[in-house]
Motif scaffolding. Sequence first.
Motif, PDB file in Angstrom:
ATOM      1  N   ARG A 150      37.415  35.491  22.053  1.00  0.00           N
ATOM      2  CA  ARG A 150      38.391  36.044  21.349  1.00  0.00           C
ATOM      3  C   ARG A 150      37.790  36.565  19.932  1.00  0.00           C
ATOM      4  O   ARG A 150      38.261  37.757  19.711  1.00  0.00           O
ATOM      5  N   THR A 163      38.983  41.852  28.565  1.00  0.00           N
ATOM      6  CA  THR A 163      38.778  40.469  27.835  1.00  0.00           C
ATOM      7  C   THR A 163      40.341  39.812  27.955  1.00  0.00           C
ATOM      8  O   THR A 163      40.148  38.571  28.031  1.00  0.00           O
ATOM      9  N   ASP A 164      41.321  40.343  27.900  1.00  0.00           N
ATOM     10  CA  ASP A 164      42.742  39.724  28.048  1.00  0.00           C
ATOM     11  C   ASP A 164      42.830  39.010  29.617  1.00  0.00           C
ATOM     12  O   ASP A 164      43.238  38.000  29.479  1.00  0.00           O
ATOM     13  N   GLN A 218      35.026  38.643  20.304  1.00  0.00           N
ATOM     14  CA  GLN A 218      34.690  40.088  20.808  1.00  0.00           C
ATOM     15  C   GLN A 218      35.917  40.785  20.902  1.00  0.00           C
ATOM     16  O   GLN A 218      35.779  41.926  20.569  1.00  0.00           O
ATOM     17  N   ARG A 219      37.005  40.077  21.460  1.00  0.00           N
ATOM     18  CA  ARG A 219      38.179  40.965  21.613  1.00  0.00           C
ATOM     19  C   ARG A 219      38.751  41.538  20.226  1.00  0.00           C
ATOM     20  O   ARG A 219      38.962  42.587  20.014  1.00  0.00           O
ATOM     21  N   ARG A 276      37.980  47.783  28.206  1.00  0.00           N
ATOM     22  CA  ARG A 276      37.426  46.454  27.472  1.00  0.00           C
ATOM     23  C   ARG A 276      38.719  45.528  27.180  1.00  0.00           C
ATOM     24  O   ARG A 276      38.399  44.285  27.302  1.00  0.00           O
ATOM     25  N   LEU A 277      39.502  45.880  26.182  1.00  0.00           N
ATOM     26  CA  LEU A 277      40.544  45.066  25.922  1.00  0.00           C
ATOM     27  C   LEU A 277      41.164  44.364  27.098  1.00  0.00           C
ATOM     28  O   LEU A 277      41.606  43.316  27.145  1.00  0.00           O
TER      29      LEU A 277
END
Length: 140
Positions: free
Chosen positions: A100, A13-14, A102-103, A9-10
């Motif tokens: 951001r 997101t990135d 959410q991350r 997920r990270l």
Amino acid sequence: MALAHYAQRLAETDDLLGRFELLRTQYESDLARLGMVSEAGSLLGYFRSGPCVFCGAEPHHQQAGHDAMETTALHQAVTAESTKTRTLLADLLVTIEDLRSQRAYVAEDQAVQAALAEQADAEITRIEREELTPLQDEVA
């Protein structure tokens, strides 16, 4: 949620943040270009004599105020496009900020879950050492 899912997920997101930053840069570049077009149109429309810089009509084929109408049309088009791009940019900035947030939440949750997993591993190791090993010694 498995720790690998947090990492995935990270990474997603990135990736999205990287793409959205490129889009933000493009919108800002578009706005700068539209500003230059507006300035150039204004300058060309008022300071150049001869054929119309917009349609190419010779002066004797132009009606009175022809250049002003064309300049106004260009200005309206540039203004409309600038307004649209500013709106898109504003929406994008909200989306980037939300992503951001959410991350940060996912990263924090990942750290908590990793700490809990480490504690569970330590407890399993303690139970094996203090409780299971003496029982195995008794059976052996």
